[in-house]
Scaffold this active site. Structure first.
Site, PDB file in Angstrom:
ATOM      1  N   THR A  34     -47.378  41.668 -20.805  1.00 50.31           N
ATOM      2  CA  THR A  34     -48.718  41.569 -21.405  1.00 50.31           C
ATOM      3  C   THR A  34     -48.678  40.779 -22.710  1.00 50.31           C
ATOM      4  N   GLY A  73     -43.407  48.622 -24.669  1.00 56.00           N
ATOM      5  CA  GLY A  73     -42.903  49.852 -25.290  1.00 56.00           C
ATOM      6  C   GLY A  73     -41.521  49.641 -25.879  1.00 56.00           C
ATOM      7  N   GLU A 317     -49.960  49.417 -16.507  1.00 53.42           N
ATOM      8  CA  GLU A 317     -49.419  49.233 -15.159  1.00 53.42           C
ATOM      9  C   GLU A 317     -50.532  48.863 -14.195  1.00 53.42           C
TER      10      GLU A 317
HETATM   11  C1  LIG Z   1     -38.508  59.682 -13.882  1.00 54.25           C
HETATM   12  C2  LIG Z   1     -39.421  59.367 -15.022  1.00 54.25           C
HETATM   13  C3  LIG Z   1     -40.768  58.928 -14.532  1.00 54.25           C
HETATM   14  C4  LIG Z   1     -41.573  58.353 -15.580  1.00 54.25           C
HETATM   15  C5  LIG Z   1     -42.846  57.856 -15.002  1.00 54.25           C
HETATM   16  C6  LIG Z   1     -43.268  56.642 -15.624  1.00 54.25           C
HETATM   17  C7  LIG Z   1     -43.615  56.902 -17.059  1.00 54.25           C
HETATM   18  C8  LIG Z   1     -44.472  55.824 -17.566  1.00 54.25           C
HETATM   19  C9  LIG Z   1     -43.866  55.094 -18.738  1.00 54.25           C
HETATM   20  C10 LIG Z   1     -44.388  53.714 -18.743  1.00 54.25           C
HETATM   21  C11 LIG Z   1     -44.878  53.291 -20.113  1.00 54.25           C
HETATM   22  C12 LIG Z   1     -45.878  52.175 -20.030  1.00 54.25           C
HETATM   23  C13 LIG Z   1     -45.325  51.012 -19.254  1.00 54.25           C
HETATM   24  C14 LIG Z   1     -46.402  49.997 -18.972  1.00 54.25           C
HETATM   25  C15 LIG Z   1     -46.049  48.782 -18.544  1.00 54.25           C
HETATM   26  C16 LIG Z   1     -47.049  47.788 -18.215  1.00 54.25           C
HETATM   27  O1  LIG Z   1     -48.247  47.975 -18.368  1.00 54.25           O
HETATM   28  S1  LIG Z   1     -46.368  46.380 -17.571  1.00 54.25           S
HETATM   29  C17 LIG Z   1     -47.741  45.318 -17.338  1.00 54.25           C
HETATM   30  C18 LIG Z   1     -48.598  45.777 -16.167  1.00 54.25           C
HETATM   31  N1  LIG Z   1     -49.547  44.773 -15.892  1.00 54.25           N
HETATM   32  C19 LIG Z   1     -50.234  44.754 -14.755  1.00 54.25           C
HETATM   33  O2  LIG Z   1     -50.168  45.637 -13.929  1.00 54.25           O
HETATM   34  C20 LIG Z   1     -51.094  43.541 -14.579  1.00 54.25           C
HETATM   35  C21 LIG Z   1     -52.079  43.740 -13.461  1.00 54.25           C
HETATM   36  N2  LIG Z   1     -52.343  42.470 -12.822  1.00 54.25           N
HETATM   37  C22 LIG Z   1     -51.768  42.170 -11.607  1.00 54.25           C
HETATM   38  O3  LIG Z   1     -51.015  42.917 -11.020  1.00 54.25           O
HETATM   39  C23 LIG Z   1     -52.152  40.834 -11.006  1.00 54.25           C
HETATM   40  O4  LIG Z   1     -52.617  39.959 -12.023  1.00 54.25           O
HETATM   41  C24 LIG Z   1     -53.270  40.988  -9.935  1.00 54.25           C
HETATM   42  C25 LIG Z   1     -54.461  41.700 -10.495  1.00 54.25           C
HETATM   43  C26 LIG Z   1     -52.692  41.738  -8.757  1.00 54.25           C
HETATM   44  C27 LIG Z   1     -53.723  39.620  -9.526  1.00 54.25           C
HETATM   45  O5  LIG Z   1     -52.565  38.898  -9.284  1.00 54.25           O
HETATM   46  P1  LIG Z   1     -52.674  37.400  -8.712  1.00 54.25           P
HETATM   47  O6  LIG Z   1     -51.352  36.747  -8.812  1.00 54.25           O
HETATM   48  O7  LIG Z   1     -53.828  36.735  -9.375  1.00 54.25           O
HETATM   49  O8  LIG Z   1     -52.886  37.678  -7.217  1.00 54.25           O
HETATM   50  P2  LIG Z   1     -54.176  37.724  -6.343  1.00 54.25           P
HETATM   51  O9  LIG Z   1     -54.693  36.333  -6.201  1.00 54.25           O
HETATM   52  O10 LIG Z   1     -55.140  38.777  -6.771  1.00 54.25           O
HETATM   53  O11 LIG Z   1     -53.472  38.203  -5.033  1.00 54.25           O
HETATM   54  C28 LIG Z   1     -52.588  37.282  -4.380  1.00 54.25           C
HETATM   55  C29 LIG Z   1     -51.917  38.003  -3.272  1.00 54.25           C
HETATM   56  O12 LIG Z   1     -50.821  38.758  -3.781  1.00 54.25           O
HETATM   57  C30 LIG Z   1     -50.937  40.111  -3.418  1.00 54.25           C
HETATM   58  N3  LIG Z   1     -50.392  40.918  -4.479  1.00 54.25           N
HETATM   59  C31 LIG Z   1     -50.815  40.968  -5.760  1.00 54.25           C
HETATM   60  N4  LIG Z   1     -50.057  41.831  -6.465  1.00 54.25           N
HETATM   61  C32 LIG Z   1     -49.135  42.330  -5.607  1.00 54.25           C
HETATM   62  C33 LIG Z   1     -48.056  43.282  -5.740  1.00 54.25           C
HETATM   63  N5  LIG Z   1     -47.814  43.905  -6.906  1.00 54.25           N
HETATM   64  N6  LIG Z   1     -47.313  43.536  -4.658  1.00 54.25           N
HETATM   65  C34 LIG Z   1     -47.573  42.924  -3.494  1.00 54.25           C
HETATM   66  N7  LIG Z   1     -48.590  42.025  -3.264  1.00 54.25           N
HETATM   67  C35 LIG Z   1     -49.346  41.752  -4.336  1.00 54.25           C
HETATM   68  C36 LIG Z   1     -52.417  40.328  -3.233  1.00 54.25           C
HETATM   69  O13 LIG Z   1     -52.647  41.458  -2.406  1.00 54.25           O
HETATM   70  C37 LIG Z   1     -52.825  39.030  -2.585  1.00 54.25           C
HETATM   71  O14 LIG Z   1     -52.436  39.068  -1.263  1.00 54.25           O
HETATM   72  P3  LIG Z   1     -53.395  38.359  -0.199  1.00 54.25           P
HETATM   73  O15 LIG Z   1     -54.690  39.108  -0.257  1.00 54.25           O
HETATM   74  O16 LIG Z   1     -52.661  38.505   1.091  1.00 54.25           O
HETATM   75  O17 LIG Z   1     -53.550  36.932  -0.685  1.00 54.25           O
HETATM   76  C1  LIG Z   2     -49.884  52.795 -23.781  1.00 52.50           C
HETATM   77  C2  LIG Z   2     -49.700  51.423 -23.196  1.00 52.50           C
HETATM   78  C3  LIG Z   2     -48.413  50.966 -22.919  1.00 52.50           C
HETATM   79  C4  LIG Z   2     -48.233  49.696 -22.409  1.00 52.50           C
HETATM   80  N1  LIG Z   2     -46.953  49.254 -22.174  1.00 52.50           N
HETATM   81  C5  LIG Z   2     -46.769  47.989 -21.723  1.00 52.50           C
HETATM   82  C6  LIG Z   2     -45.447  47.492 -21.508  1.00 52.50           C
HETATM   83  O1  LIG Z   2     -44.465  48.194 -21.720  1.00 52.50           O
HETATM   84  N2  LIG Z   2     -45.308  46.214 -21.073  1.00 52.50           N
HETATM   85  C7  LIG Z   2     -46.386  45.406 -20.815  1.00 52.50           C
HETATM   86  O2  LIG Z   2     -46.187  44.246 -20.416  1.00 52.50           O
HETATM   87  N3  LIG Z   2     -47.659  45.848 -21.004  1.00 52.50           N
HETATM   88  C8  LIG Z   2     -47.864  47.121 -21.445  1.00 52.50           C
HETATM   89  N4  LIG Z   2     -49.145  47.583 -21.632  1.00 52.50           N
HETATM   90  C9  LIG Z   2     -50.282  46.672 -21.442  1.00 52.50           C
HETATM   91  C10 LIG Z   2     -51.035  46.964 -20.159  1.00 52.50           C
HETATM   92  O3  LIG Z   2     -50.302  46.570 -19.051  1.00 52.50           O
HETATM   93  C11 LIG Z   2     -52.396  46.243 -20.236  1.00 52.50           C
HETATM   94  O4  LIG Z   2     -53.142  46.819 -21.272  1.00 52.50           O
HETATM   95  C12 LIG Z   2     -53.139  46.363 -18.910  1.00 52.50           C
HETATM   96  O5  LIG Z   2     -52.490  45.580 -17.931  1.00 52.50           O
HETATM   97  C13 LIG Z   2     -54.612  45.919 -19.030  1.00 52.50           C
HETATM   98  O6  LIG Z   2     -54.702  44.592 -19.487  1.00 52.50           O
HETATM   99  P1  LIG Z   2     -55.545  44.265 -20.808  1.00 52.50           P
HETATM  100  O7  LIG Z   2     -55.187  45.243 -21.844  1.00 52.50           O
HETATM  101  O8  LIG Z   2     -55.397  42.817 -21.091  1.00 52.50           O
HETATM  102  O9  LIG Z   2     -57.062  44.563 -20.407  1.00 52.50           O
HETATM  103  P2  LIG Z   2     -58.065  43.490 -19.754  1.00 52.50           P
HETATM  104  O10 LIG Z   2     -57.498  42.974 -18.483  1.00 52.50           O
HETATM  105  O11 LIG Z   2     -58.497  42.529 -20.789  1.00 52.50           O
HETATM  106  O12 LIG Z   2     -59.267  44.507 -19.359  1.00 52.50           O
HETATM  107  C14 LIG Z   2     -60.357  44.706 -20.241  1.00 52.50           C
HETATM  108  C15 LIG Z   2     -61.554  45.053 -19.380  1.00 52.50           C
HETATM  109  O13 LIG Z   2     -61.864  43.922 -18.574  1.00 52.50           O
HETATM  110  C16 LIG Z   2     -61.932  44.285 -17.200  1.00 52.50           C
HETATM  111  N5  LIG Z   2     -61.460  43.167 -16.382  1.00 52.50           N
HETATM  112  C17 LIG Z   2     -60.400  42.367 -16.613  1.00 52.50           C
HETATM  113  N6  LIG Z   2     -60.263  41.467 -15.621  1.00 52.50           N
HETATM  114  C18 LIG Z   2     -61.272  41.702 -14.730  1.00 52.50           C
HETATM  115  C19 LIG Z   2     -61.659  41.129 -13.480  1.00 52.50           C
HETATM  116  N7  LIG Z   2     -60.998  40.096 -12.941  1.00 52.50           N
HETATM  117  N8  LIG Z   2     -62.726  41.675 -12.840  1.00 52.50           N
HETATM  118  C20 LIG Z   2     -63.397  42.723 -13.371  1.00 52.50           C
HETATM  119  N9  LIG Z   2     -63.083  43.314 -14.556  1.00 52.50           N
HETATM  120  C21 LIG Z   2     -62.038  42.799 -15.221  1.00 52.50           C
HETATM  121  C22 LIG Z   2     -60.998  45.495 -17.083  1.00 52.50           C
HETATM  122  O14 LIG Z   2     -61.346  46.295 -15.953  1.00 52.50           O
HETATM  123  C23 LIG Z   2     -61.287  46.218 -18.397  1.00 52.50           C
HETATM  124  O15 LIG Z   2     -62.444  46.990 -18.242  1.00 52.50           O
HETATM  125  C24 LIG Z   2     -49.355  48.861 -22.157  1.00 52.50           C
HETATM  126  C25 LIG Z   2     -50.649  49.315 -22.426  1.00 52.50           C
HETATM  127  C26 LIG Z   2     -50.824  50.602 -22.940  1.00 52.50           C
HETATM  128  C27 LIG Z   2     -52.224  51.077 -23.217  1.00 52.50           C
END
Ligand SMILES: CCCCCCCCCCCCC/C=C/C(=O)SCCNC(=O)CCNC(=O)[C@H](O)C(C)(C)COP(=O)(O)OP(=O)(O)OC[C@H]1O[C@@H](n2cnc3c(N)ncnc32)[C@H](O)[C@@H]1OP(=O)(O)O
Ligand SMILES: Cc1cc2nc3c(=O)[nH]c(=O)nc-3n(C[C@H](O)[C@H](O)[C@H](O)COP(=O)(O)OP(=O)(O)OC[C@H]3O[C@@H](n4cnc5c(N)ncnc54)[C@H](O)[C@@H]3O)c2cc1C
Length: 551
Positions: A34, A73, A317
């Site tokens: 991110t 994190g 996530e």
């Molecule tokens: C034992 C202990 C347990 C502990 C438990 C856990 C504790 C938790 C601690 C964690 C602390 C916090 C950690 C947080 C970390 C993060 O937040 S990391 C960052 C996370 N960020 C995201 O999740 C971003 C979300 N965005 C996306 O995933 C992608 O941008 C999207 C929304 C999926 C769009 O991707 P894009 O490339 O634009 O693809 P599309 O055009 O939408 O789709 C294309 C095709 O790809 C397929 N696809 C997309 N994603 C996936 C996937 N992950 N896997 C498989 N396939 C995927 C999608 O379905 C499309 O397919 P088709 O429809 O066939 O084209």
């Molecule tokens: C506690 C915490 C821990 C985290 N840890 C990590 C980490 O370890 N590593 C890491 O990489 N990231 C981490 N993140 C970031 C996290 O993955 C992002 O915050 C998350 O993916 C959402 O993206 P964003 O914050 O840019 O929100 P945005 O995507 O900007 O979303 C803002 C608003 O816009 C809307 N929106 C965005 N796109 C669209 C669309 N295409 N259509 C409709 N609505 C839309 C969303 O639904 C939401 O309501 C963490 C976040 C938090 C809160």
């Protein structure tokens, strides 16, 4: 996230080098994807990794303020390595986002390396035990070998080679953590309802008649309505989490054999189950707090911490809305497969019998309600596809038609997920209690019926649209639901005790096993710094001058 990504995105040789060091804590890492300007839209990430064949290095750069990595994190002060997701450039061509292992601090001094800017992002709603940080690069070089090369490679001369068969193999870690988060949601909701149910058994408030003693608040129907769905949902999420983990493991095994056919369904499932389980858990933990009155608002109750921790999982996530739209994408494809008479994957197979154009006959049995949830999901999907096609016929592009239909798409995905969760909940309980005692079977069946009746009563509008449910059916169901709450009441404390959560894990003055709530609340109050002296010095510096009109 650091170790799972090393395992999922590195070649065996790279794993042999990095994994032992990570598991040994010689290096501490995080997952920095991110950025300040982008979280959801991964393809829009701005950090660049440009390959230089002269030095066989990648030049990491943060071209804009919004390209700074943000949120990871442990990034601020803890980690010395990062997995950085960056746009890969080689020979002047951008190949999209790829993961890189980047050392950001010196392993001895822990000082940031030259060309690395790193810091803390500041206080958050919760999660304040994690030092989420920011990270910027100023043309910072890393060895070519630090590109995680399981799914794609850059050769020494800069040639880009695609290895993975599935375009989204690099997104694998996110699927893994989403699967884990369903279990995390179940665990934290179990803690919250243990606290709230135990406290509700201790707390007495109000006497229905002047002579009688005050009632345990757990005896009130409204309190049971607030709390028993929480218990039922904790079980539902736990059983779905176990089921999803098996689905994930089976898919991973198939991918290892080169078969990616089940990955799309796993992505759709992990997306909607992560979205719904974290949203349900967060809102029901808040409901547990509401059920504990003022004492639920105390930090010493443990409930504010649980809420602040879990509500973040709705966002990280993969944001709730975004992940449901991913599932909707899969459902629209399933609809088209039904039209083409093609076979469906297991979790959407109910769609093949769904589009009859008739309302499903209402049946208030557990299986009947699950079928009703499936009919509701199919009806919403059918209506959504109709809206999409009406917009396409009006001349809009697919992207425009899709965007205008996203509210309905999200509704269809949520309904599908509820149907899947309900089906799994009931079938897993039946599978697991085959040899259980009749009492255990009875209690667990009561809990899944609470879940089914609760959500049927929450969705009466949709049920009237897509099933033959009548006003009197709804009236009967409400009475049956309220009667079921009374049946569960005598076992309620025993049921949450069965989560077997120790006091040290609950961290709650309200939920401790011994039930000494008031003594624990008073003991926690004494820890307040304001109780260190009878008169706080602010009396002399502010209050007294104000009272004498001198401020
Ligand atoms: C034992 C202990 C347990 C502990 C438990 C856990 C504790 C938790 C601690 C964690 C602390 C916090 C950690 C947080 C970390 C993060 O937040 S990391 C960052 C996370 N960020 C995201 O999740 C971003 C979300 N965005 C996306 O995933 C992608 O941008 C999207 C929304 C999926 C769009 O991707 P894009 O490339 O634009 O693809 P599309 O055009 O939408 O789709 C294309 C095709 O790809 C397929 N696809 C997309 N994603 C996936 C996937 N992950 N896997 C498989 N396939 C995927 C999608 O379905 C499309 O397919 P088709 O429809 O066939 O084209
Ligand atoms: C506690 C915490 C821990 C985290 N840890 C990590 C980490 O370890 N590593 C890491 O990489 N990231 C981490 N993140 C970031 C996290 O993955 C992002 O915050 C998350 O993916 C959402 O993206 P964003 O914050 O840019 O929100 P945005 O995507 O900007 O979303 C803002 C608003 O816009 C809307 N929106 C965005 N796109 C669209 C669309 N295409 N259509 C409709 N609505 C839309 C969303 O639904 C939401 O309501 C963490 C976040 C938090 C809160």
């Amino acid at each position: 996230m650091f170790v799972p990504t090393l395992m999922g995105q590195c070649t065996p040789e790279q794993q042999a080098y990095w994994l032992p060091r990570a598991l040994d804590m010689q290096i501490i890492g995080t997952y920095a994807q991110t950025e300040l300007g982008h979280g959801t839209f991964i393809r829009g990430l701005e950090t660049t990794a440009t390959y230089d064949p002269e030095t066989e290095t990648f030049v990491m750069n943060s071209p804009t303020l919004t390209s700074y990595k943000w949120w990871a994190g442990g990034l601020a002060k803890t980690v010395n390595y990062c997995i950085v997701v960056a746009q890969l450039y080689t020979k002047g061509v951008c190949h999209g986002t790829h993961p890189f292992i980047v050392q950001i601090r010196d392993e001895e001094t822990h000082m940031p390396r030259p060309g690395v800017k790193v810091g803390d992002i500041g206080p958050k709603l919760g999660f304040n035990t994690a030092d989420n940080g920011y990270l910027g690069f100023d043309n910072y070089r890393i060895p070519r070998d630090n590109m995680m090369m399981k799914n794609a490679q850059v050769l020494k001369d800069g040639t880009y080679v695609k290895v993975a068969r599935h375009g989204k193999a690099t997104y694998g870690t996110m699927v893994f953590v989403r699967v884990l988060l369903v279990n995390e949601a179940a665990f934290n909701l179990a803690k919250a309802c243990t606290i709230a149910v135990r406290y509700s058994a201790i707390r007495r408030q109000c006497s229905p008649d002047s002579e009688g003693s005050e009632l345990q608040v757990l005896d009130y129907s409204t309190q049971q309505h607030k709390l028993f769905i929480c218990i039922a949902t904790a079980h539902a999420l736990q059983l779905n989490s176990t089921w999803l983990w098996k689905t994930f493991s089976d898919t991973l095994a198939a991918i290892k054999q080169g078969n990616v056919d089940t990955l799309p369904e796993l992505h759709a499932l992990s997306s909607c189950l992560k979205a719904l389980s974290t949203a349900d858990a967060a809102s029901l933990i808040e409901q547990c707090r509401h059920a504990c009155g003022g004492h639920g608002y105390m930090m010493s109750s443990g409930l504010p911490y649980l809420y602040a921790f879990v509500t973040a999982t709705r966002t990280y996530e993969g944001d709730y809305t975004i992940l449901l739209l991913q599932t909707a994408r899969f459902l629209v494809k399933a609809y088209e497969q039904v039209e083409a008479g093609k076979p469906l994957t297991p979790t959407v197979s109910y769609l093949s019998q769904a589009f009859t154009g008739k309302k499903l006959p209402w049946d208030s049995s557990p299986d009947g309600i699950i079928r009703a949830f499936q009919a509701l999901a199919a009806g919403k999907l059918s209506s959504t596809v109709k809206s999409l096609r009406k917009r396409l016929e009006s001349g809009l592009s697919y992207e425009q038609a899709w965007e205008l239909s996203t509210i309905q798409l999200n509704g269809a995905a949520e309904a599908h997920c509820r149907a899947v969760m309900s089906q799994n909940y009931k079938s897993e309980i039946e599978r697991l209690t085959v040899n259980s005692s009749p009492n255990v079977k009875l209690v667990l069946q009561q809990l899944y019926k609470v879940y089914l009746y609760y959500w049927a009563l929450e969705r009466t509008g949709d049920l009237l649209l897509y099933t033959s449910i009548s006003e009197s059916d709804i009236f009967e169901l409400q009475l049956r639901y309220e009667g079921l709450l009374k049946e569960i009441r005598p076992n309620a404390v025993g049921i949450v005790d069965a989560f077997d959560l120790r006091d040290e894990v609950l961290h709650s003055a309200l939920g401790s096993y011994d039930g000494n709530v008031y003594e624990r609340l008073m003991a926690e109050a004494q820890k307040s710094p304001l109780n260190a002296e009878p008169v706080n010095q602010t009396f002399h510096t502010y209050l007294k001058p104000m009272m004498k009109g001198k401020l």
